[in-house]
Write a protein that holds these residues in place. Structure first.
Motif, PDB file in Angstrom:
ATOM      1  N   VAL A   1       0.835  -1.202   0.000  1.00 28.29           N
ATOM      2  CA  VAL A   1       0.000   0.000   0.000  1.00 28.29           C
ATOM      3  C   VAL A   1       0.871   1.254   0.000  1.00 28.29           C
ATOM      4  O   VAL A   1       0.611   2.210  -0.750  1.00 28.29           O
ATOM      5  N   LEU A   2       1.929   1.280   0.818  1.00 22.92           N
ATOM      6  CA  LEU A   2       2.813   2.448   0.862  1.00 22.92           C
ATOM      7  C   LEU A   2       3.496   2.677  -0.484  1.00 22.92           C
ATOM      8  O   LEU A   2       3.582   3.813  -0.957  1.00 22.92           O
ATOM      9  N   CYS A   3       3.999   1.612  -1.108  1.00 23.17           N
ATOM     10  CA  CYS A   3       4.664   1.766  -2.401  1.00 23.17           C
ATOM     11  C   CYS A   3       3.703   2.291  -3.451  1.00 23.17           C
ATOM     12  O   CYS A   3       4.053   3.181  -4.238  1.00 23.17           O
ATOM     13  N   LEU A   4       2.492   1.766  -3.474  1.00 17.81           N
ATOM     14  CA  LEU A   4       1.518   2.223  -4.457  1.00 17.81           C
ATOM     15  C   LEU A   4       1.101   3.666  -4.202  1.00 17.81           C
ATOM     16  O   LEU A   4       0.950   4.452  -5.148  1.00 17.81           O
ATOM     17  N   LEU A   5       0.932   4.044  -2.941  1.00 13.71           N
ATOM     18  CA  LEU A   5       0.560   5.430  -2.634  1.00 13.71           C
ATOM     19  C   LEU A   5       1.688   6.411  -2.948  1.00 13.71           C
ATOM     20  O   LEU A   5       1.452   7.478  -3.526  1.00 13.71           O
ATOM     21  N   ILE A   6       2.904   6.070  -2.571  1.00 13.47           N
ATOM     22  CA  ILE A   6       4.045   6.941  -2.858  1.00 13.47           C
ATOM     23  C   ILE A   6       4.246   7.055  -4.369  1.00 13.47           C
ATOM     24  O   ILE A   6       4.480   8.146  -4.905  1.00 13.47           O
ATOM     25  N   GLY A   7       4.148   5.937  -5.070  1.00 15.98           N
ATOM     26  CA  GLY A   7       4.295   5.956  -6.524  1.00 15.98           C
ATOM     27  C   GLY A   7       3.205   6.765  -7.198  1.00 15.98           C
ATOM     28  O   GLY A   7       3.472   7.548  -8.117  1.00 15.98           O
ATOM     29  N   GLY A   8       1.973   6.594  -6.750  1.00 18.21           N
ATOM     30  CA  GLY A   8       0.868   7.369  -7.314  1.00 18.21           C
ATOM     31  C   GLY A   8       1.041   8.854  -7.063  1.00 18.21           C
ATOM     32  O   GLY A   8       0.813   9.690  -7.941  1.00 18.21           O
ATOM     33  N   GLY A   9       1.473   9.207  -5.864  1.00 18.07           N
ATOM     34  CA  GLY A   9       1.725  10.613  -5.548  1.00 18.07           C
ATOM     35  C   GLY A   9       2.833  11.198  -6.404  1.00 18.07           C
ATOM     36  O   GLY A   9       2.749  12.342  -6.864  1.00 18.07           O
ATOM     37  N   GLY A  10       3.874  10.413  -6.637  1.00 21.31           N
ATOM     38  CA  GLY A  10       4.966  10.873  -7.497  1.00 21.31           C
ATOM     39  C   GLY A  10       4.513  11.091  -8.929  1.00 21.31           C
ATOM     40  O   GLY A  10       4.905  12.060  -9.582  1.00 21.31           O
ATOM     41  N   LEU A  11       3.689  10.166  -9.429  1.00 20.58           N
ATOM     42  CA  LEU A  11       3.174  10.330 -10.789  1.00 20.58           C
ATOM     43  C   LEU A  11       2.287  11.566 -10.905  1.00 20.58           C
ATOM     44  O   LEU A  11       2.377  12.323 -11.871  1.00 20.58           O
ATOM     45  N   VAL A  12       1.429  11.775  -9.909  1.00 23.21           N
ATOM     46  CA  VAL A  12       0.551  12.949  -9.934  1.00 23.21           C
ATOM     47  C   VAL A  12       1.384  14.229  -9.902  1.00 23.21           C
ATOM     48  O   VAL A  12       1.119  15.181 -10.643  1.00 23.21           O
ATOM     49  N   ARG A  13       2.420  14.261  -9.054  1.00 20.85           N
ATOM     50  CA  ARG A  13       3.271  15.460  -8.964  1.00 20.85           C
ATOM     51  C   ARG A  13       4.048  15.692 -10.261  1.00 20.85           C
ATOM     52  O   ARG A  13       4.299  16.821 -10.640  1.00 20.85           O
ATOM     53  N   SER A  14       4.424  14.621 -10.954  1.00 23.72           N
ATOM     54  CA  SER A  14       5.189  14.797 -12.187  1.00 23.72           C
ATOM     55  C   SER A  14       4.316  15.279 -13.339  1.00 23.72           C
ATOM     56  O   SER A  14       4.812  15.903 -14.268  1.00 23.72           O
ATOM     57  N   PHE A  15       3.013  15.009 -13.311  1.00 26.52           N
ATOM     58  CA  PHE A  15       2.108  15.449 -14.366  1.00 26.52           C
ATOM     59  C   PHE A  15       1.548  16.850 -14.124  1.00 26.52           C
ATOM     60  O   PHE A  15       1.008  17.462 -15.028  1.00 26.52           O
ATOM     61  N   SER A  16       1.670  17.362 -12.908  1.00 30.07           N
ATOM     62  CA  SER A  16       1.130  18.679 -12.584  1.00 30.07           C
ATOM     63  C   SER A  16       2.203  19.749 -12.763  1.00 30.07           C
ATOM     64  O   SER A  16       3.310  19.645 -12.214  1.00 30.07           O
ATOM     65  N   ARG A  17       1.883  20.778 -13.517  1.00 29.36           N
ATOM     66  CA  ARG A  17       2.841  21.849 -13.781  1.00 29.36           C
ATOM     67  C   ARG A  17       3.210  22.598 -12.497  1.00 29.36           C
ATOM     68  O   ARG A  17       4.377  22.860 -12.233  1.00 29.36           O
ATOM     69  N   GLU A  18       2.212  22.933 -11.680  1.00 29.11           N
ATOM     70  CA  GLU A  18       2.462  23.706 -10.465  1.00 29.11           C
ATOM     71  C   GLU A  18       3.265  22.906  -9.443  1.00 29.11           C
ATOM     72  O   GLU A  18       4.213  23.418  -8.838  1.00 29.11           O
TER      73      GLU A  18
ATOM     74  N   GLU B   1       7.054  23.630  -7.966  1.00 28.77           N
ATOM     75  CA  GLU B   1       7.374  23.696  -6.535  1.00 28.77           C
ATOM     76  C   GLU B   1       8.512  22.737  -6.188  1.00 28.77           C
ATOM     77  O   GLU B   1       9.416  23.081  -5.410  1.00 28.77           O
ATOM     78  N   ASP B   2       8.476  21.520  -6.748  1.00 27.06           N
ATOM     79  CA  ASP B   2       9.525  20.534  -6.474  1.00 27.06           C
ATOM     80  C   ASP B   2      10.879  21.021  -6.969  1.00 27.06           C
ATOM     81  O   ASP B   2      11.895  20.868  -6.280  1.00 27.06           O
ATOM     82  N   LYS B   3      10.912  21.598  -8.159  1.00 30.02           N
ATOM     83  CA  LYS B   3      12.179  22.071  -8.714  1.00 30.02           C
ATOM     84  C   LYS B   3      12.734  23.249  -7.914  1.00 30.02           C
ATOM     85  O   LYS B   3      13.939  23.349  -7.683  1.00 30.02           O
ATOM     86  N   ILE B   4      11.845  24.140  -7.472  1.00 26.71           N
ATOM     87  CA  ILE B   4      12.288  25.274  -6.649  1.00 26.71           C
ATOM     88  C   ILE B   4      12.833  24.775  -5.313  1.00 26.71           C
ATOM     89  O   ILE B   4      13.877  25.224  -4.835  1.00 26.71           O
ATOM     90  N   ALA B   5      12.138  23.819  -4.701  1.00 31.69           N
ATOM     91  CA  ALA B   5      12.593  23.267  -3.421  1.00 31.69           C
ATOM     92  C   ALA B   5      13.914  22.524  -3.582  1.00 31.69           C
ATOM     93  O   ALA B   5      14.774  22.554  -2.697  1.00 31.69           O
ATOM     94  N   GLU B   6      14.096  21.870  -4.731  1.00 29.83           N
ATOM     95  CA  GLU B   6      15.328  21.123  -4.975  1.00 29.83           C
ATOM     96  C   GLU B   6      16.519  22.061  -5.136  1.00 29.83           C
ATOM     97  O   GLU B   6      17.636  21.741  -4.723  1.00 29.83           O
ATOM     98  N   LEU B   7      16.292  23.219  -5.720  1.00 30.00           N
ATOM     99  CA  LEU B   7      17.372  24.173  -5.953  1.00 30.00           C
ATOM    100  C   LEU B   7      17.570  25.154  -4.801  1.00 30.00           C
ATOM    101  O   LEU B   7      18.508  25.953  -4.832  1.00 30.00           O
ATOM    102  N   ASP B   8      16.720  25.110  -3.794  1.00 29.63           N
ATOM    103  CA  ASP B   8      16.817  26.024  -2.658  1.00 29.63           C
ATOM    104  C   ASP B   8      18.119  25.769  -1.896  1.00 29.63           C
ATOM    105  O   ASP B   8      18.457  24.629  -1.583  1.00 29.63           O
ATOM    106  N   GLU B   9      18.845  26.834  -1.607  1.00 27.83           N
ATOM    107  CA  GLU B   9      20.150  26.699  -0.956  1.00 27.83           C
ATOM    108  C   GLU B   9      20.051  26.096   0.436  1.00 27.83           C
ATOM    109  O   GLU B   9      20.895  25.301   0.836  1.00 27.83           O
ATOM    110  N   ARG B  10      19.014  26.456   1.176  1.00 26.08           N
ATOM    111  CA  ARG B  10      18.873  25.929   2.530  1.00 26.08           C
ATOM    112  C   ARG B  10      18.631  24.420   2.493  1.00 26.08           C
ATOM    113  O   ARG B  10      19.224  23.671   3.262  1.00 26.08           O
ATOM    114  N   ASN B  11      17.785  23.959   1.581  1.00 20.77           N
ATOM    115  CA  ASN B  11      17.514  22.530   1.468  1.00 20.77           C
ATOM    116  C   ASN B  11      18.769  21.757   1.077  1.00 20.77           C
ATOM    117  O   ASN B  11      19.029  20.664   1.585  1.00 20.77           O
ATOM    118  N   ARG B  12      19.547  22.339   0.172  1.00 21.50           N
ATOM    119  CA  ARG B  12      20.786  21.676  -0.240  1.00 21.50           C
ATOM    120  C   ARG B  12      21.782  21.613   0.916  1.00 21.50           C
ATOM    121  O   ARG B  12      22.461  20.606   1.111  1.00 21.50           O
TER     122      ARG B  12
END
Length: 137
Positions: A40-57, A61-72
């Motif tokens: 169940v966890l794998c399917l939910l995490i995978g589904g969430g990842g797919l939904v996030r990859s298809f959504s422009r907004e 947000e993911d790309k901005i968070a990935e490039l944020d200096e504090r997060n790095r």
């Protein structure tokens, strides 16, 4: 449908495949609590990842968070601390193996060699990265 974040899409697809394999294994060998929760966890995490990859907004947000200096910085510090803790654990296991060799020489001798090689590899990698970054910066 357009994929806006390929990295998140690959992670999501990987978790979906893993969840499907766990589901097939559960059907074949029978379900247990741990396997069901993992499926169940794998399917939910995978589904969430797919939904996030298809959504422009969400992808933006993911790309901005990935490039944020504090997060790095937090990620780098966490990895550095994890390496230090792993080195300490290996050293403690080496000491435990040295004292354990008096009881069971063959078993603890193998453990001593394995932990010694791991600690040596970790220290060598740390030294090489230190030299590399001192030259680059």
């Amino acid at each position: 449908m357009k994929i806006y974040n390929k990295k998140t899409f690959r992670y999501g697809l990987g978790f979906i495949v893993l969840g499907a394999l766990l589901l097939l294994t559960g059907i074949w060998q029978g379900f247990d609590l741990k396997g069901t929760v993992m499926t169940v966890l794998c399917l939910l995490i995978g589904g969430g990842g797919l939904v996030r990859s298809f959504s422009r907004e969400m992808s933006r947000e993911d790309k901005i968070a990935e490039l944020d200096e504090r997060n790095r910085m937090v990620e780098w510090r966490a990895k550095s601390r994890a390496l230090g803790i792993a080195e300490l654990v290996c050293f403690v296991c080496i000491l435990f193996s040295i004292f354990g060799m008096q009881v069971m020489e063959a078993f603890f001798g193998g453990m001593l060699a394995a932990f010694g090689l791991m600690l040596t590899a970790m220290l060598l990698v740390e030294l090489l990265t230190l030299v590399y970054y001192n030259k680059r910066l």
